[in-house]
Design an enzyme around this catalytic site. Sequence first.
Site, PDB file in Angstrom:
ATOM      1  N   ASP A  34      -9.930  15.306  11.464  1.00  0.00           N
ATOM      2  CA  ASP A  34     -10.365  13.937  11.144  1.00  0.00           C
ATOM      3  C   ASP A  34     -11.825  13.828  11.555  1.00  0.00           C
ATOM      4  OD1 ASP A  34      -8.413  11.109  10.814  1.00  0.00           O
ATOM      5  OD2 ASP A  34     -10.584  10.994  11.008  1.00  0.00           O
ATOM      6  N   CYS A 283       0.648   0.159   0.502  1.00  0.00           N
ATOM      7  CA  CYS A 283       0.976   1.003  -0.658  1.00  0.00           C
ATOM      8  C   CYS A 283       1.292   0.217  -1.931  1.00  0.00           C
ATOM      9  CB  CYS A 283       2.139   1.907  -0.310  1.00  0.00           C
ATOM     10  SG  CYS A 283       1.780   2.918   1.122  1.00  0.00           S
TER      11      CYS A 283
HETATM   12  C1  UGA Z   1       6.445   2.462   0.403  1.00  0.00           C
HETATM   13  C2  UGA Z   1       7.538   3.296  -0.265  1.00  0.00           C
HETATM   14  O1  UGA Z   1       8.823   2.789   0.053  1.00  0.00           O
HETATM   15  C3  UGA Z   1       7.446   4.766   0.177  1.00  0.00           C
HETATM   16  O2  UGA Z   1       8.389   5.546  -0.543  1.00  0.00           O
HETATM   17  C4  UGA Z   1       6.040   5.279  -0.111  1.00  0.00           C
HETATM   18  O3  UGA Z   1       5.866   6.618   0.318  1.00  0.00           O
HETATM   19  C5  UGA Z   1       5.030   4.399   0.603  1.00  0.00           C
HETATM   20  O4  UGA Z   1       5.166   3.037   0.138  1.00  0.00           O
HETATM   21  C6  UGA Z   1       3.650   4.938   0.270  1.00  0.00           C
HETATM   22  O5  UGA Z   1       3.286   4.984  -0.914  1.00  0.00           O
HETATM   23  O6  UGA Z   1       2.961   5.421   1.176  1.00  0.00           O
HETATM   24  P1  UGA Z   1       6.184   1.282   2.820  1.00  0.00           P
HETATM   25  O7  UGA Z   1       4.950   0.627   2.232  1.00  0.00           O
HETATM   26  O8  UGA Z   1       6.116   1.896   4.154  1.00  0.00           O
HETATM   27  O9  UGA Z   1       6.709   2.440   1.807  1.00  0.00           O
HETATM   28  O10 UGA Z   1       7.284   0.151   2.906  1.00  0.00           O
HETATM   29  P2  UGA Z   1       8.649  -0.252   2.165  1.00  0.00           P
HETATM   30  O11 UGA Z   1       9.766  -0.067   3.096  1.00  0.00           O
HETATM   31  O12 UGA Z   1       8.741   0.368   0.842  1.00  0.00           O
HETATM   32  O13 UGA Z   1       8.400  -1.830   1.990  1.00  0.00           O
HETATM   33  C7  UGA Z   1       7.296  -2.325   1.210  1.00  0.00           C
HETATM   34  C8  UGA Z   1       7.324  -3.843   1.153  1.00  0.00           C
HETATM   35  O14 UGA Z   1       8.394  -4.299   0.340  1.00  0.00           O
HETATM   36  C9  UGA Z   1       7.536  -4.537   2.513  1.00  0.00           C
HETATM   37  O15 UGA Z   1       6.669  -5.661   2.574  1.00  0.00           O
HETATM   38  C10 UGA Z   1       8.988  -4.949   2.500  1.00  0.00           C
HETATM   39  O16 UGA Z   1       9.241  -6.061   3.299  1.00  0.00           O
HETATM   40  C11 UGA Z   1       9.156  -5.278   1.022  1.00  0.00           C
HETATM   41  N1  UGA Z   1      10.560  -5.186   0.559  1.00  0.00           N
HETATM   42  C12 UGA Z   1      11.199  -3.993   0.562  1.00  0.00           C
HETATM   43  C13 UGA Z   1      11.182  -6.318   0.063  1.00  0.00           C
HETATM   44  O17 UGA Z   1      10.612  -7.437   0.034  1.00  0.00           O
HETATM   45  N2  UGA Z   1      12.468  -6.214  -0.399  1.00  0.00           N
HETATM   46  C14 UGA Z   1      13.126  -5.030  -0.416  1.00  0.00           C
HETATM   47  O18 UGA Z   1      14.295  -5.014  -0.863  1.00  0.00           O
HETATM   48  C15 UGA Z   1      12.491  -3.902   0.100  1.00  0.00           C
END
Ligand code: UGA
Length: 471
Positions: A34, A283
């Site tokens: 880094d 993301c």
């Molecule tokens: C997301 C993807 O799930 C990963 O597979 C991916 O690798 C990652 O982005 C990335 O591209 O780096 P992440 O952003 O850590 O992961 O979080 P998630 O668990 O996917 O949640 C994303 C958002 O959606 C959160 O704000 C969560 O609260 C919301 N969410 C999720 C909902 O509102 N409803 C749901 O049913 C699920």
Amino acid sequence: MTKPVSICVIGSGYVGLVAAVCFAEMGHSVVCVDNDESRVKTLREGGVPIYEANLPELLKKHRGHGVEFTTELGSAVERSDAIFIAVGTPQGDTGAADLSFVEAVVSEIARAITSYKVIVEKSTVPVYTNEWIRRVMQRYGIDHALFDVVSNPEFLREGTAIVDFLHPDRIVVGAGSERAARLMESIYEPITGGSYYTRTDALLGACSSETPAKLLLTSAQSAEIIKHASNAFLALKISFINAVANLAESVDADVEDIAAGIGLDSRIGHKFLHAGLGYGGSCFPKDVAAFHWVAQQQGLNFELLQEVQRINDAQKDVFFNKVRSALWTLRGKKLAALGLAFKRDTDDIRESPALSVIKRLIEAGASVTAYDPAAMDRAKEVLPPSKQMKYADSAIEAAEDVDAVLILTDWKEFATLDLAELNRAVRFPIVIDGRNLYKPLYMAEQGFTYVSIGRPAVYNAQQGKPRRLIA
Ligand code: UGA
């Protein structure tokens, strides 16, 4: 026993750091680079710069043995066979991903390369980035026989990143040459062959030696699109259920029952059908915009993606209007905000719906006392403590004498509050839940007026059900 591979990971953010320790956990020899000197110093001295389950343990186990940290990119590249690029690809003004960090890193690799390397894109990048990397290398006069470019997107979620990495649903490798594909296969062999899962110190998860991880080989372009399309599809599921939630509410139906009913269809599945405040994080918002831009560049109008974004933005208005409906005027009202992170189990506040909602409430004249188990330090940097913005040390302290309690992040702790204590703390027993953590009837039994997403509101006996005054 798999032969260890010498791996260089460039970038020690969420993806880079997790990849580095997980490759070390698989038995490889890893150097993580880094250019942020203080971060490297922290990592070398035993610090853990991000909040992530299992990361402190794995860092402790491998730091200085399987994984080392440095700012010296050139020498790290020289002694590695595979170079994973895991630097940030933030959203630019047009919605396109800003690839300047990737380009800068590739230029440095070009200056350092003296023998064959596989250059791997791990960051989320638009289609054809593999081709651009190749061109930059050629611009520096690097013989094409000295390198291959591979796309190996990451699907880890913050909060469960380590287990997601070691027990993936799939590993996608987009490789244009046999030689590069074989090296990538040997890197992942401990989890695709299953030997990792037989180790007594292996982290437990969905995979096992009988059902090891699966690796899908594709072209580089396909792998790049798989990453964007996966995130866009998950975002679409969330916006879809949020749109259904708004419909459900207007006909007194219950979106949780509807999601259960839809999700039982195995073709649909129950995951990512939780209605709420909409998606946030580093993301989904960025990747949906970037994927839309990619389509536009190809002369295609992928309008569905714009609609996904529009519904997601509107969901914060839906919640804000619920607060206004429940409290009438907001000026001078005292509110508790439970949650600041964009989702549970992380201290990440990037694009957090919780923060957008809080900012709007403050603009409307309310004062907010917030509590989050992990994200308060980060939140204070963007929302410093003030007369209207305070921070508490617990959910109950935040709720002291408030006009309403707002649930903004789905932390487990907020789903298991001591409701009797909460009721005693508040001025008025009103809970407005942007994450649907409780059953409405149960909340009514506990003496609360309870407003949630896509479900009929329930009213505490003294307050009674108001007539609908605000649309
Ligand atoms: C997301 C993807 O799930 C990963 O597979 C991916 O690798 C990652 O982005 C990335 O591209 O780096 P992440 O952003 O850590 O992961 O979080 P998630 O668990 O996917 O949640 C994303 C958002 O959606 C959160 O704000 C969560 O609260 C919301 N969410 C999720 C909902 O509102 N409803 C749901 O049913 C699920």
